[in-house]
Every structure is written in structure tokens, then in C-alpha cells.
Enzyme design. Structure first.
Site, mmCIF file in Angstrom:
data_model
loop_
_atom_site.group_PDB
_atom_site.id
_atom_site.type_symbol
_atom_site.label_atom_id
_atom_site.label_comp_id
_atom_site.label_asym_id
_atom_site.label_seq_id
_atom_site.Cartn_x
_atom_site.Cartn_y
_atom_site.Cartn_z
ATOM 1 N N LYS A 19 6.308 7.217 6.006
ATOM 2 C CA LYS A 19 6.391 8.644 5.654
ATOM 3 C C LYS A 19 5.045 9.333 5.880
ATOM 4 O O LYS A 19 4.957 10.381 6.516
ATOM 5 C CB LYS A 19 6.851 8.820 4.194
ATOM 6 C CG LYS A 19 8.195 8.163 3.898
ATOM 7 C CD LYS A 19 8.640 8.368 2.467
ATOM 8 C CE LYS A 19 7.758 7.703 1.429
ATOM 9 N NZ LYS A 19 7.762 6.216 1.479
ATOM 10 N N ARG A 94 12.050 12.102 -5.658
ATOM 11 C CA ARG A 94 12.057 10.655 -5.656
ATOM 12 C C ARG A 94 13.270 10.075 -6.364
ATOM 13 O O ARG A 94 13.539 8.902 -6.268
ATOM 14 C CB ARG A 94 10.812 10.226 -6.425
ATOM 15 C CG ARG A 94 10.387 8.837 -6.171
ATOM 16 C CD ARG A 94 9.190 8.872 -5.397
ATOM 17 N NE ARG A 94 8.539 7.658 -5.136
ATOM 18 C CZ ARG A 94 7.470 7.625 -4.363
ATOM 19 N NH1 ARG A 94 7.012 8.724 -3.827
ATOM 20 N NH2 ARG A 94 6.871 6.504 -4.121
ATOM 21 N N ARG A 133 -1.991 -2.597 5.295
ATOM 22 C CA ARG A 133 -2.384 -1.180 5.381
ATOM 23 C C ARG A 133 -3.826 -0.995 4.912
ATOM 24 O O ARG A 133 -4.290 -1.615 3.964
ATOM 25 C CB ARG A 133 -1.463 -0.324 4.503
ATOM 26 C CG ARG A 133 -1.943 1.131 4.432
ATOM 27 C CD ARG A 133 -0.919 2.072 3.890
ATOM 28 N NE ARG A 133 -0.492 1.773 2.543
ATOM 29 C CZ ARG A 133 0.480 2.424 1.919
ATOM 30 N NH1 ARG A 133 1.128 3.402 2.531
ATOM 31 N NH2 ARG A 133 0.824 2.099 0.691
ATOM 32 N N ARG A 170 -5.106 0.192 -1.035
ATOM 33 C CA ARG A 170 -4.593 0.900 -2.207
ATOM 34 C C ARG A 170 -4.319 -0.072 -3.342
ATOM 35 O O ARG A 170 -3.864 -1.194 -3.110
ATOM 36 C CB ARG A 170 -3.304 1.645 -1.837
ATOM 37 C CG ARG A 170 -3.566 3.086 -1.451
ATOM 38 C CD ARG A 170 -2.376 3.785 -0.877
ATOM 39 N NE ARG A 170 -1.147 3.681 -1.652
ATOM 40 C CZ ARG A 170 -0.027 4.329 -1.336
ATOM 41 N NH1 ARG A 170 0.001 5.132 -0.285
ATOM 42 N NH2 ARG A 170 1.063 4.186 -2.061
ATOM 43 N N ARG A 181 7.603 -1.834 -6.590
ATOM 44 C CA ARG A 181 7.885 -0.500 -6.015
ATOM 45 C C ARG A 181 9.230 -0.527 -5.283
ATOM 46 O O ARG A 181 9.992 0.430 -5.337
ATOM 47 C CB ARG A 181 6.754 -0.090 -5.055
ATOM 48 C CG ARG A 181 5.487 0.306 -5.808
ATOM 49 C CD ARG A 181 4.270 0.238 -4.926
ATOM 50 N NE ARG A 181 4.284 1.198 -3.852
ATOM 51 C CZ ARG A 181 3.501 1.130 -2.780
ATOM 52 N NH1 ARG A 181 2.647 0.129 -2.656
ATOM 53 N NH2 ARG A 181 3.565 2.051 -1.851
HETATM 54 P P1 AP5 Z 1 2.769 4.669 5.635
HETATM 55 O O1 AP5 Z 1 2.952 5.799 6.568
HETATM 56 O O2 AP5 Z 1 1.515 4.595 4.833
HETATM 57 O O3 AP5 Z 1 4.072 4.494 4.681
HETATM 58 P P2 AP5 Z 1 4.616 5.408 3.520
HETATM 59 O O4 AP5 Z 1 6.099 5.459 3.688
HETATM 60 O O5 AP5 Z 1 3.879 6.699 3.435
HETATM 61 O O6 AP5 Z 1 4.244 4.445 2.310
HETATM 62 P P3 AP5 Z 1 3.680 4.750 0.865
HETATM 63 O O7 AP5 Z 1 3.273 3.397 0.323
HETATM 64 O O8 AP5 Z 1 2.605 5.783 0.885
HETATM 65 O O9 AP5 Z 1 4.940 5.281 0.176
HETATM 66 P P4 AP5 Z 1 5.223 5.357 -1.315
HETATM 67 O O10 AP5 Z 1 6.415 6.215 -1.324
HETATM 68 O O11 AP5 Z 1 5.356 4.046 -2.005
HETATM 69 O O12 AP5 Z 1 3.854 5.925 -1.904
HETATM 70 P P5 AP5 Z 1 3.444 7.304 -2.576
HETATM 71 O O13 AP5 Z 1 2.037 7.545 -2.239
HETATM 72 O O14 AP5 Z 1 4.463 8.358 -2.289
HETATM 73 O O15 AP5 Z 1 2.930 3.323 6.520
HETATM 74 C C1 AP5 Z 1 2.756 2.043 5.921
HETATM 75 C C2 AP5 Z 1 2.021 1.126 6.903
HETATM 76 O O16 AP5 Z 1 2.854 0.873 8.036
HETATM 77 C C3 AP5 Z 1 0.727 1.740 7.452
HETATM 78 O O17 AP5 Z 1 -0.237 0.729 7.558
HETATM 79 C C4 AP5 Z 1 1.130 2.292 8.860
HETATM 80 O O18 AP5 Z 1 0.041 2.266 9.756
HETATM 81 C C5 AP5 Z 1 2.248 1.333 9.264
HETATM 82 N N1 AP5 Z 1 3.310 1.960 10.047
HETATM 83 C C6 AP5 Z 1 3.860 3.194 9.831
HETATM 84 N N2 AP5 Z 1 4.858 3.424 10.723
HETATM 85 C C7 AP5 Z 1 4.948 2.302 11.497
HETATM 86 C C8 AP5 Z 1 5.822 1.898 12.569
HETATM 87 N N3 AP5 Z 1 6.809 2.692 13.025
HETATM 88 N N4 AP5 Z 1 5.656 0.672 13.101
HETATM 89 C C9 AP5 Z 1 4.691 -0.149 12.634
HETATM 90 N N5 AP5 Z 1 3.820 0.161 11.619
HETATM 91 C C10 AP5 Z 1 3.963 1.373 11.055
HETATM 92 O O19 AP5 Z 1 3.597 6.944 -4.114
HETATM 93 C C11 AP5 Z 1 2.724 6.037 -4.765
HETATM 94 C C12 AP5 Z 1 3.025 6.039 -6.254
HETATM 95 O O20 AP5 Z 1 2.789 7.360 -6.788
HETATM 96 C C13 AP5 Z 1 4.465 5.720 -6.664
HETATM 97 O O21 AP5 Z 1 4.691 4.337 -6.766
HETATM 98 C C14 AP5 Z 1 4.552 6.438 -8.035
HETATM 99 O O22 AP5 Z 1 3.923 5.708 -9.037
HETATM 100 C C15 AP5 Z 1 3.733 7.698 -7.794
HETATM 101 N N6 AP5 Z 1 4.550 8.836 -7.308
HETATM 102 C C16 AP5 Z 1 4.428 9.481 -6.115
HETATM 103 N N7 AP5 Z 1 5.342 10.448 -5.992
HETATM 104 C C17 AP5 Z 1 6.081 10.419 -7.129
HETATM 105 C C18 AP5 Z 1 7.201 11.166 -7.583
HETATM 106 N N8 AP5 Z 1 7.740 12.143 -6.833
HETATM 107 N N9 AP5 Z 1 7.711 10.874 -8.805
HETATM 108 C C19 AP5 Z 1 7.173 9.905 -9.565
HETATM 109 N N10 AP5 Z 1 6.124 9.142 -9.190
HETATM 110 C C20 AP5 Z 1 5.577 9.400 -7.981
#
Ligand code: AP5
Length: 223
Positions: A19, A94, A133, A170, A181
Site C-alpha cells: 500500500k 481499517r 523491509r 519498523r 497484525r
Molecule cells: P509496503 O508498501 O511497505 O506495504 P504496506 O502495505 O504499506 O505495509 P504496512 O506494513 O505499512 O501496512 P500496515 O497496514 O500493516 O501498516 P500501517 O502503517 O498502516 O511494502 C512492504 C514491503 O514489500 C516493502 O519492503 C516493499 O519494498 C515491498 N514491496 C511492495 N510491493 C512489492 C511488490 N509488488 N513486489 C515485491 N516487493 C514489494 O499500520 C501500522 C499500525 O498502525 C497498525 O498495526 C495499527 O496499530 C496502527 N494503525 C494504522 N492505521 C490504523 C487505523 N486506521 N485504525 C487503527 N489502527 C491503525
């Protein structure tokens, strides 16, 4: 703007699906701001604000931060001027409660063109990607030691190709936390996805193809 409508893009999908990676491209292509609740919460933790202190306890365990806190920060964020012509939401909504709140926000009007994109990825691939990552705490760029290797490395430390800052792992990218997660994702995603499907705005993209292929599919959907 798209046909004089606000362009609203919502990225859905498991942790590690790509994402944040795809968000980097979409915001450049359509000149809309990136609203990542994860990035905002990590920023609050870094700054030691009261929101950050509350959020930290949930995030390090891989649990969701309470809905009221997240909704409040999103509502404040969309009032900023840069969101006038649209925005990209990454990691929000979410769960179904947040989705209902999202559609009730004053920001979402009849004049909004909403596209929700679910980037799908199997759990085994999520674990592999997230444990490799590296993340830039300064400019938020995302790297991967398998697929997108940062160019500069001194001893065991990698540096950001974009701004030169030291890259970090992270706190929630430890294998046990990644597994939690995923558990949280699988317990909330079903009703959330169904909600967007019923609104007729959902598109599904296979996240296991390369980054470029995923980008092409997303651009096809949005143009
Ligand atoms: P990356 O693009 O970083 O993946 P992502 O989907 O953004 O992963 P996140 O871990 O950031 O998602 P998340 O939803 O768990 O975290 P968030 O910050 O929202 O890609 C991952 C890796 O793969 C990278 O190394 C990249 O280079 C590689 N890659 C990407 N595309 C590729 C491809 N096509 N092929 C190969 N490699 C590839 O949330 C974190 C925490 O915050 C949550 O756990 C929660 O505690 C809190 N939080 C956030 N939002 C909310 C909410 N709305 N409500 C409640 N809690 C929340």
C-alpha cells in the site's frame, strides 16, 4: 480533480501488501496528499505526543489503535487545504466501523469520486516482505532487501536513496508482531471489503506480481 469531482483513493489490503509503495506513485501521478494513518501515528510516537503515547502500546503489539483516536486524526487531517481536490487514504478505514465513519465524514460528499483498491497478498509473502523491509523515518520512503535494495550501505546500516537518512526496521516488523497484525487483519477485513463492495467502488489487484505490474494495474483503474 476528476470531472470536477474530488478524487478519493482508498488503499486496502494486508500488512506488507504494498500500500505504502503504491501510494508513493499515486500521489505523484494525481497530485493528491498521502494520508497514511500508520505514518501519522508513527510520527506522533517519534514526537512523544499524548496521541503517540496512547498509540504506541497498541502498535508495538500489532493491535489496532482505538477507532475514536484514528477517526479524530483523519477528520483533522482532511481539513487541511491540500485535501481540497482529493486525497489518498492508506491504512484507513481499517474495519467496518471506520468505514461507516469514513462515509459519514463531511469531507466525503456527492462530489467525491471514490476508488477503493484492495491489494491482495498471501500471508507467507507478507512475512517474507516485511522481515526484509527498511523504512526511512524522515521522508517515509520504503525499501526492501530483496526487491528494492537501498544503494548506500555502510557496515550493516542502509541509507535512504531519496534523502540520505539512516534506514530503520519498523518496531512492528518483528516476525511475531507481523503474525499478530495478520491475525488482526483477517479478523476485520471481511466485513470492511464487503462494505466497499456494496458501495460499488471496490477493485481488486494481485499484489504478488512485481511492483511495476501492480502500479500499471492501479493506474489503469484510476485513469
Ligand atoms: P509496503 O508498501 O511497505 O506495504 P504496506 O502495505 O504499506 O505495509 P504496512 O506494513 O505499512 O501496512 P500496515 O497496514 O500493516 O501498516 P500501517 O502503517 O498502516 O511494502 C512492504 C514491503 O514489500 C516493502 O519492503 C516493499 O519494498 C515491498 N514491496 C511492495 N510491493 C512489492 C511488490 N509488488 N513486489 C515485491 N516487493 C514489494 O499500520 C501500522 C499500525 O498502525 C497498525 O498495526 C495499527 O496499530 C496502527 N494503525 C494504522 N492505521 C490504523 C487505523 N486506521 N485504525 C487503527 N489502527 C491503525
Amino acid at each position: 480533480m476528476i470531472d470536477n469531482k474530488k478524487r478519493i483513493v482508498v488503499l486496502l489490503g494486508p500488512p506488507g501488501a504494498g500500500k505504502g509503495t503504491q501510494a508513493e506513485l499515486i500521489i505523484k501521478e494525481f497530485s493528491i496528499p498521502h494520508i497514511s494513518t500508520g505514518n501519522i501515528l508513527r510520527g506522533a510516537i517519534q514526537e512523544g505526543t499524548s496521541l503517540g503515547k496512547k498509540a504506541n502500546a497498541y502498535m508495538t503489539k500489532g493491535e489496532l489503535v482505538p477507532d475514536e483516536l484514528v477517526i479524530k486524526l483523519v477528520e483533522e487531517r482532511v481539513q487541511r487545504n491540500d485535501c481540497r481536490e482529493g486525497a489518498l487514504f492508506d491504512g484507513f478505514p481499517r474495519n467496518k466501523t471506520q468505514a461507516e465513519m469514513f462515509f459519514r465524514m463531511d469531507y466525503i460528499t456527492e462530489n467525491s469520486k471514490i476508488s477503493a483498491i484492495l491489494i491482495d497478498l498471501p500471508d507467507e509473502e507478507v512475512i517474507k516482505r516485511l522481515s526484509n523491509r527498511r523504512y526511512c523515518p524522515n521522508c517515509k520512503s520504503i525499501f526492501n532487501l530483496i526487491h528494492k535494495i537501498p544503494k548506500k550501505k555502510i557496515n550493516d546500516t542502509y541509507y535512504c536513496d531519496n534523502c540520505g537518512s539512516e534506514l530503520i526496521i519498523r518496531d512492528d516488523d518483528k516476525v511475531q508482531t507481523i503474525k499478530n497484525r495478520l491475525k488482526v487483519y483477517h479478523s476485520t477485513a471481511g466485513p470492511l471489503i464487503e462494505y466497499f463492495k456494496k458501495k460499488n467502488v471496490l477493485h481488486v489487484v494481485d499484489g504478488s506480481t512485481g511492483q511495476k505490474r501492480v502500479s500499471e494495474e492501479i493506474l489503469d483503474i484510476l485513469t
